[in-house]
Design an enzyme around this catalytic site. Sequence first.
Site, PDB file in Angstrom:
ATOM      1  N   TYR A  94       0.547  -1.441  -0.300  1.00  0.00           N
ATOM      2  CA  TYR A  94       0.058  -0.031  -0.032  1.00  0.00           C
ATOM      3  C   TYR A  94       1.256   1.294   0.038  1.00  0.00           C
ATOM      4  O   TYR A  94       2.212   1.052   0.632  1.00  0.00           O
ATOM      5  CB  TYR A  94      -1.069   0.065   1.119  1.00  0.00           C
ATOM      6  CG  TYR A  94      -0.365  -0.193   2.612  1.00  0.00           C
ATOM      7  CD1 TYR A  94       0.346   1.280   3.049  1.00  0.00           C
ATOM      8  CD2 TYR A  94       0.176  -0.811   3.286  1.00  0.00           C
ATOM      9  CE1 TYR A  94       0.960   1.662   4.384  1.00  0.00           C
ATOM     10  CE2 TYR A  94       0.415  -0.612   4.784  1.00  0.00           C
ATOM     11  CZ  TYR A  94       0.900   0.522   4.781  1.00  0.00           C
ATOM     12  OH  TYR A  94       1.477   0.480   6.256  1.00  0.00           O
ATOM     13  N   CYS A  95       0.023   2.798  -0.364  1.00  0.00           N
ATOM     14  CA  CYS A  95       0.994   2.974  -0.138  1.00  0.00           C
ATOM     15  C   CYS A  95      -0.168   4.366   0.537  1.00  0.00           C
ATOM     16  O   CYS A  95      -0.978   3.825   1.181  1.00  0.00           O
ATOM     17  CB  CYS A  95       1.260   4.176  -1.595  1.00  0.00           C
ATOM     18  SG  CYS A  95      -0.239   4.061  -2.713  1.00  0.00           S
ATOM     19  N   PHE A  96       0.380   5.851   0.195  1.00  0.00           N
ATOM     20  CA  PHE A  96      -1.209   6.721   1.422  1.00  0.00           C
ATOM     21  C   PHE A  96      -2.397   6.783   1.130  1.00  0.00           C
ATOM     22  O   PHE A  96      -3.099   6.210   2.132  1.00  0.00           O
ATOM     23  CB  PHE A  96      -0.475   8.227   1.198  1.00  0.00           C
ATOM     24  CG  PHE A  96      -0.922   8.985   2.118  1.00  0.00           C
ATOM     25  CD1 PHE A  96      -1.719   8.915   3.424  1.00  0.00           C
ATOM     26  CD2 PHE A  96      -1.687  10.253   1.584  1.00  0.00           C
ATOM     27  CE1 PHE A  96      -2.035   8.978   4.561  1.00  0.00           C
ATOM     28  CE2 PHE A  96      -2.839  10.919   2.807  1.00  0.00           C
ATOM     29  CZ  PHE A  96      -3.102  10.842   3.945  1.00  0.00           C
ATOM     30  N   TYR A 124      -2.689   3.202   3.219  1.00  0.00           N
ATOM     31  CA  TYR A 124      -2.621   3.902   4.341  1.00  0.00           C
ATOM     32  C   TYR A 124      -4.081   5.075   5.088  1.00  0.00           C
ATOM     33  O   TYR A 124      -3.998   4.191   5.965  1.00  0.00           O
ATOM     34  CB  TYR A 124      -1.741   4.483   4.182  1.00  0.00           C
ATOM     35  CG  TYR A 124      -1.876   5.251   6.037  1.00  0.00           C
ATOM     36  CD1 TYR A 124      -0.960   4.453   7.121  1.00  0.00           C
ATOM     37  CD2 TYR A 124      -1.895   6.734   6.598  1.00  0.00           C
ATOM     38  CE1 TYR A 124      -0.266   4.762   8.555  1.00  0.00           C
ATOM     39  CE2 TYR A 124      -1.777   6.743   7.702  1.00  0.00           C
ATOM     40  CZ  TYR A 124      -1.419   6.477   8.945  1.00  0.00           C
ATOM     41  OH  TYR A 124      -1.274   6.555  10.156  1.00  0.00           O
TER      42      TYR A 124
END
Length: 367
Positions: A94-96, A124
Amino acid sequence: MSRDCTDYRDIFLNDRPMMDARAPIEFAHGAFPGVVNLPLMNDREREQVGTCYKQHGQQAAIALGERLVSAEVREQRIQGWVEFARAHPDGYLYCFRGGLRSQIVQQWIKEEGGIDYPRVGGGYKAMRTFLLETIDHAVAECDMVLLGGMTGTGKTELLVQLSNGLDLEGHANHRGSSFGKRATGQPTNIDFENRLAVDVLKKRVGGIQQFVLEDESRVVGSCALPLPLYRGMQVAPMVWLEDSLEQRVERILQDYVINLHAEFVAVHGEQGFALYAERLIASLNNIQRRLGGERHQRMFLQMEEALVEQARSGSVEQFRDWISVLLREYYDPMYAFQREKKGGRIEFAGERGAVLEYLRERVNQRV
């Protein structure tokens, strides 16, 4: 291409392995338990690409990112991602926000490693929102009981014996008093909230609808309790744990002297004793104003003599002197006032065995 996963409940209940593609500075600010940070960009690269994105748009930012990351660095990062994907086939990345960064990582894992590795949809931010809502729902839907008592009665020891206990101090890595700092640091406030939320989630899925928490202030060391939880605690019924002064002195001696010393030595080796002694003195100095000059000086000299003797012979006998003063003259008057103030909420008081039995029976009586 692998589909996104948005079953956040499954992710946290089953401790799914996760790869965090955010920059190190983002990861340090807050993350989830057990997650590994394998960033697409380092902090400097992220800053430059972010500025470019704002000024020139997405395509220019992508082009800059490709120029900033050399072929060798890119190869190293891809290797790390592919190794993680192979080692954790049941995991996610995942990223933000579940956007461009995780898409790029996912694409490169596919191109270089031949692996369709799934992303967390919403990233996130979505998972963080889910965990905060988990705490909010628990406060709204579950009963809470607070465990109070004088300093040194062993509230945490009792709490961890309960299947429905929430150990706020454990999640905050702090013993919750002026002397509560440990040799290892505290988590960020976000990490603290995330750990607490995962604990709540797992307990609720296990059928728990009533939680026992220690009666804490809004902050445990540097970690602030989620506001809805803290507000709920202010009106919750209380159970008061009692113990003799002698027993409490022994417990404080074990926790704040013997165990703390062992922690510092384990973390810092030869420097451990000196750093432990500094920590004890600093903790005393932090309450100097509330102690008053004369009492602080008297306790300081007692502590100093005890530390000298401990360094010389290993004996901790002299620590009982200032611990007794600390309890009788500082903590006990404060807690006596608190007990009187909260007296209307106290539904049971007793020593360890009786309190443990009462709290276990209380869960069974819940309708």
